[in-house]
Design an enzyme around this catalytic site. Structure first.
Site, PDB file in Angstrom:
ATOM      1  N   ARG A 171     -12.254  19.227   7.303  1.00  0.00           N
ATOM      2  CA  ARG A 171     -12.108  20.474   8.045  1.00  0.00           C
ATOM      3  C   ARG A 171     -11.906  20.314   9.557  1.00  0.00           C
ATOM      4  NH1 ARG A 171     -17.073  23.996   6.249  1.00  0.00           N
ATOM      5  NH2 ARG A 171     -17.976  22.035   5.487  1.00  0.00           N
TER       6      ARG A 171
ATOM      7  N   TRP B 171      -4.038  15.613   2.797  1.00  0.00           N
ATOM      8  CA  TRP B 171      -3.777  14.265   2.277  1.00  0.00           C
ATOM      9  C   TRP B 171      -5.034  13.812   1.564  1.00  0.00           C
ATOM     10  CZ3 TRP B 171      -3.037  15.520   7.473  1.00  0.00           C
ATOM     11  CH2 TRP B 171      -4.116  15.267   8.329  1.00  0.00           C
TER      12      TRP B 171
ATOM     13  N   CYS C 190     -15.332  20.810   1.706  1.00  0.00           N
ATOM     14  CA  CYS C 190     -14.249  20.035   2.301  1.00  0.00           C
ATOM     15  C   CYS C 190     -14.715  19.189   3.487  1.00  0.00           C
ATOM     16  CB  CYS C 190     -13.129  20.960   2.776  1.00  0.00           C
ATOM     17  SG  CYS C 190     -11.710  20.058   3.469  1.00  0.00           S
TER      18      CYS C 190
ATOM     19  N   GLU D 148     -11.064   9.574  -3.615  1.00  0.00           N
ATOM     20  CA  GLU D 148     -10.677  10.543  -4.656  1.00  0.00           C
ATOM     21  C   GLU D 148      -9.864   9.842  -5.749  1.00  0.00           C
ATOM     22  OE1 GLU D 148      -9.431  14.598  -3.281  1.00  0.00           O
ATOM     23  OE2 GLU D 148      -9.074  13.498  -1.429  1.00  0.00           O
TER      24      GLU D 148
HETATM   25  C1  HEM Z   1      -6.038  17.256   5.679  1.00  0.00           C
HETATM   26  C2  HEM Z   1      -6.699  16.430   4.891  1.00  0.00           C
HETATM   27  C3  HEM Z   1      -7.785  16.853   3.947  1.00  0.00           C
HETATM   28  C4  HEM Z   1      -8.675  15.983   3.399  1.00  0.00           C
HETATM   29  C5  HEM Z   1      -8.745  14.468   3.618  1.00  0.00           C
HETATM   30  C6  HEM Z   1      -9.545  16.761   2.542  1.00  0.00           C
HETATM   31  C7  HEM Z   1     -10.564  16.195   1.766  1.00  0.00           C
HETATM   32  C8  HEM Z   1     -11.205  16.878   0.766  1.00  0.00           C
HETATM   33  C9  HEM Z   1     -11.985  16.244  -0.271  1.00  0.00           C
HETATM   34  C10 HEM Z   1     -12.214  14.735  -0.428  1.00  0.00           C
HETATM   35  C11 HEM Z   1     -12.477  17.230  -1.063  1.00  0.00           C
HETATM   36  C12 HEM Z   1     -13.352  17.057  -2.305  1.00  0.00           C
HETATM   37  C13 HEM Z   1     -12.368  17.097  -3.476  1.00  0.00           C
HETATM   38  C14 HEM Z   1     -12.966  16.606  -4.785  1.00  0.00           C
HETATM   39  O1  HEM Z   1     -14.006  15.904  -4.717  1.00  0.00           O
HETATM   40  O2  HEM Z   1     -12.385  16.897  -5.828  1.00  0.00           O
HETATM   41  C15 HEM Z   1     -12.003  18.486  -0.519  1.00  0.00           C
HETATM   42  C16 HEM Z   1     -12.315  19.721  -1.066  1.00  0.00           C
HETATM   43  C17 HEM Z   1     -11.715  20.898  -0.654  1.00  0.00           C
HETATM   44  N1  HEM Z   1     -10.793  21.053   0.349  1.00  0.00           N
HETATM   45 FE1  HEM Z   1     -10.198  19.639   1.670  1.00  0.00          FE
HETATM   46  N2  HEM Z   1      -9.213  18.089   2.598  1.00  0.00           N
HETATM   47  C18 HEM Z   1      -8.124  18.185   3.432  1.00  0.00           C
HETATM   48  C19 HEM Z   1      -7.419  19.353   3.716  1.00  0.00           C
HETATM   49  C20 HEM Z   1      -7.655  20.591   3.127  1.00  0.00           C
HETATM   50  C21 HEM Z   1      -6.809  21.752   3.298  1.00  0.00           C
HETATM   51  C22 HEM Z   1      -5.512  21.774   4.108  1.00  0.00           C
HETATM   52  C23 HEM Z   1      -7.389  22.768   2.597  1.00  0.00           C
HETATM   53  C24 HEM Z   1      -6.954  24.204   2.441  1.00  0.00           C
HETATM   54  C25 HEM Z   1      -6.152  24.831   3.312  1.00  0.00           C
HETATM   55  C26 HEM Z   1      -8.596  22.226   1.979  1.00  0.00           C
HETATM   56  C27 HEM Z   1      -9.458  22.958   1.174  1.00  0.00           C
HETATM   57  C28 HEM Z   1     -10.421  22.372   0.364  1.00  0.00           C
HETATM   58  C29 HEM Z   1     -11.160  23.109  -0.661  1.00  0.00           C
HETATM   59  C30 HEM Z   1     -11.051  24.601  -0.962  1.00  0.00           C
HETATM   60  C31 HEM Z   1     -11.983  22.185  -1.296  1.00  0.00           C
HETATM   61  C32 HEM Z   1     -12.975  22.454  -2.458  1.00  0.00           C
HETATM   62  C33 HEM Z   1     -12.210  22.329  -3.767  1.00  0.00           C
HETATM   63  C34 HEM Z   1     -13.069  22.649  -5.003  1.00  0.00           C
HETATM   64  O3  HEM Z   1     -14.060  23.399  -4.839  1.00  0.00           O
HETATM   65  O4  HEM Z   1     -12.727  22.137  -6.096  1.00  0.00           O
HETATM   66  N3  HEM Z   1      -8.743  20.910   2.331  1.00  0.00           N
HETATM   67  N4  HEM Z   1     -11.238  18.256   0.601  1.00  0.00           N
HETATM   68  N1  LIG Z   2      -7.565  15.797  -0.538  1.00  0.00           N
HETATM   69  C1  LIG Z   2      -7.619  16.792  -1.281  1.00  0.00           C
HETATM   70  N2  LIG Z   2      -8.451  16.766  -2.360  1.00  0.00           N
HETATM   71  C2  LIG Z   2      -8.863  17.862  -3.093  1.00  0.00           C
HETATM   72  C3  LIG Z   2      -9.181  19.073  -2.457  1.00  0.00           C
HETATM   73  C4  LIG Z   2      -9.579  20.167  -3.244  1.00  0.00           C
HETATM   74  C5  LIG Z   2      -9.700  20.043  -4.619  1.00  0.00           C
HETATM   75  C6  LIG Z   2      -9.393  18.837  -5.224  1.00  0.00           C
HETATM   76  C7  LIG Z   2      -9.494  18.711  -6.710  1.00  0.00           C
HETATM   77  N3  LIG Z   2     -10.894  18.759  -7.037  1.00  0.00           N
HETATM   78  C8  LIG Z   2     -11.130  18.909  -8.456  1.00  0.00           C
HETATM   79  C9  LIG Z   2     -11.552  17.562  -8.998  1.00  0.00           C
HETATM   80  C10 LIG Z   2     -11.846  17.670 -10.484  1.00  0.00           C
HETATM   81  C11 LIG Z   2     -13.348  17.862 -10.543  1.00  0.00           C
HETATM   82  C12 LIG Z   2     -13.909  17.370  -9.246  1.00  0.00           C
HETATM   83  N4  LIG Z   2     -12.762  17.085  -8.370  1.00  0.00           N
HETATM   84  C13 LIG Z   2      -8.974  17.741  -4.483  1.00  0.00           C
HETATM   85  C14 LIG Z   2      -6.832  18.013  -1.022  1.00  0.00           C
HETATM   86  C15 LIG Z   2      -6.105  18.785  -1.887  1.00  0.00           C
HETATM   87  C16 LIG Z   2      -5.503  19.900  -1.243  1.00  0.00           C
HETATM   88  C17 LIG Z   2      -5.794  19.960   0.096  1.00  0.00           C
HETATM   89  S1  LIG Z   2      -6.760  18.660   0.534  1.00  0.00           S
END
Ligand code: HEM
Ligand SMILES: N=C(Nc1cccc(CNC[C@@H]2CCCN2)c1)c1cccs1
Length: 360
Positions: free
Chosen positions: A68, A235, A65, A240
């Site tokens: 963070r 958000w 993420c 994305e």
């Molecule tokens: C507040 C604005 C936030 C932004 C802009 C953001 C941005 C992102 C982005 C761009 C990714 C990569 C997603 C992808 O490539 O599919 C990501 C992954 C992730 N984010 Fe954040 N995030 C935010 C908030 C949060 C919150 C609130 C949580 C949980 C409480 C969180 C938990 C995670 C987790 C667990 C992943 C990994 C997901 C996976 O392994 O598929 N994020 N975040």
């Molecule tokens: N901005 C966000 N994007 C996000 C975060 C976690 C996971 C995902 C979805 N990821 C799965 C996709 C599908 C394969 C690679 N990316 C999006 C957030 C979603 C929930 C909190 S932040």
């Protein structure tokens, strides 16, 4: 078995109570309580404060993420008392409403009852709001990522309109009961039509995206306790939507259309028509969300915010963990400081984890 649970609980209580500046007295007392509860029931119940801080720590520990920096600002809704599909589905609708907040998105997580031997709650959706995908004789309509889940919904009696952007229903399952499915009321779904600040023809592509990404397929683990239903949202980062969801060939694959409208030469790679189409699509996404007053962050600002997060963690003498391959943005990655660093990808807990899909 109970030994591991007790060990995980002790690690969590020590870290969280220390950060919450509680006395050693309190830590000892709480650990005795938990030890007793585990001996009697085989698991223990978190206080709201432990649940709230655990959900924040899990975000702070999410190596993939980039968002963070704001880990302490998470709205935690404790819905562990709900035990029916209807009430759980209603809480999901409340989550969508509260998080959307007419576009001023609020980072929110709703936590349902923990997994115990006699109770498991599963949300079948990948995200609470997502578009359906349909296999038809002349190709796929909608989001290819949703093909399997859309079929499950149809098996449960759902019928989509068959458009590119049909919002899927919520599906909630307790134990092995028949899954409970409801449509999300349209007025709860805030969407953004994608327009370009200069290219007027962009609106004729008739593409849009939803405002709030609410991940509902991951589990939250805190101190050895697993919450299999704990949807969370932040958000979007613009890339994305603009560099993946709408751009991937196995998603909405709209770069060729954009490139034709731009009159680019698609006959040779070296015209970089894909890159030019990508940049204009991402400009359009950021422009449209801002125009509609829906929270979004560009990948440059998000990188700078992540750098601030790195500095904060260093100041707090906490070892930073991260996953470089996910942290670098998919657009212009080498313009981000992240590209030039290495990150320790150790997995700490509390954290969010994948879990096997409830259907297959
Ligand atoms: C507040 C604005 C936030 C932004 C802009 C953001 C941005 C992102 C982005 C761009 C990714 C990569 C997603 C992808 O490539 O599919 C990501 C992954 C992730 N984010 Fe954040 N995030 C935010 C908030 C949060 C919150 C609130 C949580 C949980 C409480 C969180 C938990 C995670 C987790 C667990 C992943 C990994 C997901 C996976 O392994 O598929 N994020 N975040
Ligand atoms: N901005 C966000 N994007 C996000 C975060 C976690 C996971 C995902 C979805 N990821 C799965 C996709 C599908 C394969 C690679 N990316 C999006 C957030 C979603 C929930 C909190 S932040």
């Amino acid at each position: 078995m109970h030994q591991d649970l007790l060990k995980e609980a002790e690690k969590f209580i020590n870290i969280s109570y220390h950060e919450l500046k509680k006395s050693d007295q309190e830590i000892k007392a709480r650990l005795l309580e938990i030890k007793d509860e585990i001996n009697r029931f085989g698991y223990y119940k978190h206080t709201f404060e432990e649940l709230e801080y655990g959900a924040k720590l899990a975000w702070r520990n999410s190596n993939r993420c980039i968002g963070r920096l704001f880990w302490e600002k998470l709205n935690v809704f404790d819905m562990r008392h709900l035990s029916t599909e209807e009430s759980i589905a209603h809480a999901l609708l409340e989550h969508i409403k509260y998080a959307t907040n007419q576009g001023r998105i609020r980072s929110t997580i709703t936590v349902f009852h923990q997994k115990t031997p006699d109770q498991s709650i599963k949300i079948w959706n990948h995200q609470l709001i997502r578009y359906a995908g349909y296999q038809t004789e002349n190709g796929i309509i909608g989001d290819p990522d949703s093909l399997a889940f859309t079929r499950e919904c149809e098996k449960l009696g759902w019928k989509g309109k068959g458009s590119q952007f049909d919002v899927l229903p919520l599906v909630v399952q307790i134990n092995d009961n028949k899954p409970y499915m409801i449509d999300i009321p349209n007025d709860l779904i805030l969407e953004v039509p994608i327009h370009h600040p200069e290219y007027d023809w962009f609106k004729d592509l008739r593409i849009k995206w939803y405002s709030v990404p609410i991940i509902s397929s991951m589990k939250l683990e805190i101190g050895g306790i697993v919450y299999t239903a704990s949807p969370f949202n932040g958000w979007y980062m613009g890339t994305e939507i603009g560099a993946r969801n709408l751009a991937d060939e196995n998603r909405y694959n709209i770069l060729p259309k954009i490139s034709s409208c731009m009159g680019l030469d698609q006959s040779k790679n070296s015209s970089l028509w894909k890159d030019r189409a990508l940049v204009e699509l991402n400009i359009a996404v950021l422009h449209s969300y801002k125009e509609n007053k829906v929270s979004i962050v560009d990948h440059h600002t998000a990188s700078h915010q992540f750098k601030q997060f790195e500095e904060n963690e260093r100041k707090m003498e906490r070892p930073l963990t991260g996953n470089w391959t996910w942290l670098i943005p998919p657009l212009a990655p080498a313009t981000s400081h992240i590209f030039y660093k290495q990150y320790n990808n150790e997995i700490n807990k509390p954290n969010y984890f994948y879990q096997k899909p409830p259907y297959s």
